[in-house]
Scaffold this motif. Sequence first.
Motif, PDB file in Angstrom:
ATOM      1  N   ARG A  73      36.757  34.780  17.629  1.00 15.76           N
ATOM      2  CA  ARG A  73      37.056  33.595  16.809  1.00 15.76           C
ATOM      3  C   ARG A  73      37.684  34.016  15.478  1.00 15.76           C
ATOM      4  O   ARG A  73      38.613  33.386  14.984  1.00 15.76           O
ATOM      5  N   GLU A  74      37.193  35.098  14.877  1.00 11.38           N
ATOM      6  CA  GLU A  74      37.697  35.581  13.589  1.00 11.38           C
ATOM      7  C   GLU A  74      39.108  36.153  13.696  1.00 11.38           C
ATOM      8  O   GLU A  74      39.797  36.288  12.687  1.00 11.38           O
ATOM      9  N   ALA A  75      39.546  36.489  14.883  1.00 13.16           N
ATOM     10  CA  ALA A  75      40.845  37.150  15.072  1.00 13.16           C
ATOM     11  C   ALA A  75      42.020  36.215  14.833  1.00 13.16           C
ATOM     12  O   ALA A  75      43.170  36.664  14.837  1.00 13.16           O
ATOM     13  N   ASP A  76      41.776  34.931  14.625  1.00 15.14           N
ATOM     14  CA  ASP A  76      42.829  33.963  14.312  1.00 15.14           C
ATOM     15  C   ASP A  76      43.976  33.971  15.314  1.00 15.14           C
ATOM     16  O   ASP A  76      45.140  34.026  14.935  1.00 15.14           O
ATOM     17  N   GLY A  77      43.663  33.965  16.576  1.00 12.63           N
ATOM     18  CA  GLY A  77      44.698  33.863  17.597  1.00 12.63           C
ATOM     19  C   GLY A  77      45.332  35.173  18.006  1.00 12.63           C
ATOM     20  O   GLY A  77      45.974  35.253  19.048  1.00 12.63           O
ATOM     21  N   SER A  78      45.197  36.217  17.187  1.00  8.40           N
ATOM     22  CA  SER A  78      45.813  37.490  17.541  1.00  8.40           C
ATOM     23  C   SER A  78      44.975  38.269  18.546  1.00  8.40           C
ATOM     24  O   SER A  78      45.454  39.221  19.143  1.00  8.40           O
ATOM     25  N   GLY A  79      43.733  37.874  18.720  1.00  8.56           N
ATOM     26  CA  GLY A  79      42.843  38.562  19.639  1.00  8.56           C
ATOM     27  C   GLY A  79      42.165  39.734  18.964  1.00  8.56           C
ATOM     28  O   GLY A  79      42.544  40.170  17.876  1.00  8.56           O
ATOM     29  N   VAL A  80      41.142  40.230  19.618  1.00  4.75           N
ATOM     30  CA  VAL A  80      40.408  41.385  19.120  1.00  4.75           C
ATOM     31  C   VAL A  80      40.528  42.496  20.163  1.00  4.75           C
ATOM     32  O   VAL A  80      40.455  42.245  21.359  1.00  4.75           O
ATOM     33  N   VAL A  81      40.769  43.722  19.703  1.00  3.70           N
ATOM     34  CA  VAL A  81      40.927  44.851  20.615  1.00  3.70           C
ATOM     35  C   VAL A  81      39.578  45.190  21.248  1.00  3.70           C
ATOM     36  O   VAL A  81      38.565  45.341  20.551  1.00  3.70           O
ATOM     37  N   ALA A  88      32.037  52.067  40.401  1.00  3.66           N
ATOM     38  CA  ALA A  88      31.179  52.091  41.592  1.00  3.66           C
ATOM     39  C   ALA A  88      31.058  53.563  41.963  1.00  3.66           C
ATOM     40  O   ALA A  88      31.949  54.133  42.595  1.00  3.66           O
ATOM     41  N   ILE A  89      29.987  54.192  41.495  1.00  6.91           N
ATOM     42  CA  ILE A  89      29.771  55.620  41.717  1.00  6.91           C
ATOM     43  C   ILE A  89      28.445  55.783  42.442  1.00  6.91           C
ATOM     44  O   ILE A  89      27.410  55.316  41.970  1.00  6.91           O
ATOM     45  N   ASP A  90      28.487  56.425  43.595  1.00 12.00           N
ATOM     46  CA  ASP A  90      27.293  56.629  44.398  1.00 12.00           C
ATOM     47  C   ASP A  90      26.334  57.560  43.654  1.00 12.00           C
ATOM     48  O   ASP A  90      26.719  58.661  43.250  1.00 12.00           O
ATOM     49  N   PRO A  91      25.080  57.157  43.462  1.00 10.19           N
ATOM     50  CA  PRO A  91      24.140  57.988  42.707  1.00 10.19           C
ATOM     51  C   PRO A  91      23.757  59.283  43.432  1.00 10.19           C
ATOM     52  O   PRO A  91      23.327  60.241  42.789  1.00 10.19           O
ATOM     53  N   ASP A  92      23.915  59.324  44.745  1.00 10.83           N
ATOM     54  CA  ASP A  92      23.557  60.534  45.483  1.00 10.83           C
ATOM     55  C   ASP A  92      24.716  61.521  45.603  1.00 10.83           C
ATOM     56  O   ASP A  92      24.553  62.707  45.404  1.00 10.83           O
ATOM     57  N   THR A  93      25.894  61.019  45.922  1.00 10.90           N
ATOM     58  CA  THR A  93      27.041  61.911  46.122  1.00 10.90           C
ATOM     59  C   THR A  93      27.882  62.104  44.865  1.00 10.90           C
ATOM     60  O   THR A  93      28.661  63.043  44.785  1.00 10.90           O
ATOM     61  N   HIS A  94      27.723  61.199  43.913  1.00 13.31           N
ATOM     62  CA  HIS A  94      28.519  61.195  42.677  1.00 13.31           C
ATOM     63  C   HIS A  94      29.995  60.969  42.958  1.00 13.31           C
ATOM     64  O   HIS A  94      30.852  61.357  42.174  1.00 13.31           O
ATOM     65  N   LEU A  95      30.290  60.325  44.066  1.00 12.37           N
ATOM     66  CA  LEU A  95      31.657  59.987  44.420  1.00 12.37           C
ATOM     67  C   LEU A  95      31.857  58.495  44.196  1.00 12.37           C
ATOM     68  O   LEU A  95      30.925  57.707  44.300  1.00 12.37           O
ATOM     69  N   GLY A  96      33.091  58.085  43.908  1.00  7.82           N
ATOM     70  CA  GLY A  96      33.388  56.681  43.685  1.00  7.82           C
ATOM     71  C   GLY A  96      34.597  56.530  42.790  1.00  7.82           C
ATOM     72  O   GLY A  96      35.544  57.312  42.873  1.00  7.82           O
ATOM     73  N   TRP A  97      34.534  55.558  41.899  1.00  7.99           N
ATOM     74  CA  TRP A  97      35.660  55.299  41.010  1.00  7.99           C
ATOM     75  C   TRP A  97      35.179  54.721  39.693  1.00  7.99           C
ATOM     76  O   TRP A  97      34.063  54.207  39.594  1.00  7.99           O
ATOM     77  N   SER A  98      36.049  54.790  38.688  1.00  5.06           N
ATOM     78  CA  SER A  98      35.791  54.191  37.381  1.00  5.06           C
ATOM     79  C   SER A  98      37.116  53.696  36.822  1.00  5.06           C
ATOM     80  O   SER A  98      38.139  54.375  36.929  1.00  5.06           O
ATOM     81  N   VAL A  99      37.095  52.495  36.225  1.00  3.10           N
ATOM     82  CA  VAL A  99      38.299  51.891  35.656  1.00  3.10           C
ATOM     83  C   VAL A  99      37.983  51.421  34.232  1.00  3.10           C
ATOM     84  O   VAL A  99      36.932  50.833  33.988  1.00  3.10           O
ATOM     85  N   VAL A 100      38.911  51.697  33.317  1.00  2.00           N
ATOM     86  CA  VAL A 100      38.812  51.212  31.944  1.00  2.00           C
ATOM     87  C   VAL A 100      40.110  50.482  31.616  1.00  2.00           C
ATOM     88  O   VAL A 100      41.199  51.031  31.816  1.00  2.00           O
ATOM     89  N   VAL A 101      39.977  49.248  31.152  1.00  2.00           N
ATOM     90  CA  VAL A 101      41.139  48.508  30.661  1.00  2.00           C
ATOM     91  C   VAL A 101      40.962  48.305  29.159  1.00  2.00           C
ATOM     92  O   VAL A 101      39.847  48.105  28.675  1.00  2.00           O
ATOM     93  N   THR A 102      42.057  48.395  28.443  1.00  2.00           N
ATOM     94  CA  THR A 102      42.058  48.177  27.007  1.00  2.00           C
ATOM     95  C   THR A 102      43.089  47.097  26.704  1.00  2.00           C
ATOM     96  O   THR A 102      44.191  47.131  27.260  1.00  2.00           O
ATOM     97  N   GLY A 103      42.712  46.166  25.861  1.00  2.00           N
ATOM     98  CA  GLY A 103      43.637  45.094  25.525  1.00  2.00           C
ATOM     99  C   GLY A 103      43.050  44.170  24.490  1.00  2.00           C
ATOM    100  O   GLY A 103      42.046  44.491  23.843  1.00  2.00           O
ATOM    101  N   TYR A 104      43.655  43.013  24.352  1.00  2.00           N
ATOM    102  CA  TYR A 104      43.220  42.026  23.377  1.00  2.00           C
ATOM    103  C   TYR A 104      42.407  40.939  24.065  1.00  2.00           C
ATOM    104  O   TYR A 104      42.811  40.420  25.099  1.00  2.00           O
ATOM    105  N   ALA A 105      41.266  40.611  23.459  1.00  3.78           N
ATOM    106  CA  ALA A 105      40.401  39.552  23.968  1.00  3.78           C
ATOM    107  C   ALA A 105      40.635  38.288  23.153  1.00  3.78           C
ATOM    108  O   ALA A 105      40.708  38.332  21.917  1.00  3.78           O
ATOM    109  N   HIS A 106      40.761  37.178  23.864  1.00  6.17           N
ATOM    110  CA  HIS A 106      40.969  35.871  23.238  1.00  6.17           C
ATOM    111  C   HIS A 106      39.932  34.899  23.778  1.00  6.17           C
ATOM    112  O   HIS A 106      39.602  34.936  24.967  1.00  6.17           O
ATOM    113  N   LEU A 107      39.456  34.015  22.900  1.00  8.66           N
ATOM    114  CA  LEU A 107      38.599  32.929  23.369  1.00  8.66           C
ATOM    115  C   LEU A 107      39.432  31.983  24.223  1.00  8.66           C
ATOM    116  O   LEU A 107      40.565  31.667  23.870  1.00  8.66           O
TER     117      LEU A 107
END
Length: 161
Positions: A73-81, A88-107
């Motif tokens: 709300r404070e970002a005044d329309g520009s969004g907040v980073v 989803a990483i298997d706790p036994d085998t430690h195999l799987g995947w991980s994804v990170v997205v970075t961007g601007y969040a808007h209400l």
Amino acid sequence: MTVDRTRTLPSGPRQSVELDRDEALRLLGSVSFGRIVFTRHALPTVRPVNHVLDDGDVVIRTHEGAALTSRAREADGSGVVVAYQADAIDPDTHLGWSVVVTGYAHLVTDQEKLARYRDLLVPWVQRTMNYAVRIHPDLVNGILLTADDRAPVADSPTGDA
């Protein structure tokens, strides 16, 4: 709660394979739970949340008193980073995947979209969630954690083939 210290890490070589944007977003859309990362009082803050992927954007629901609601709300329309991470990483085998997205969040302020997100995304906490935040991913990073099939096969202990 006790920690089971009898488990050992799986043996064998592993590799980390970088995913392209489309595959990373496909995997992100295959799960409903992740972590939102944003700054609060100039320090990183992480919150577990559930999400939906809508037209390539991550959508989460929030409530009036949520720190992320206030920051957006404070970002005044520009969004907040923000960053959003799911895996989803298997706790036994430690195999799987991980994804990170970075961007601007808007209400999300459009009432029709808010109603749609209320139908699509049921919060897993017992709280009134009247807001939604939409994150457009500018950066998408994903890795696949897999067994390294290229590793040489060890000879048998007896030397037999």
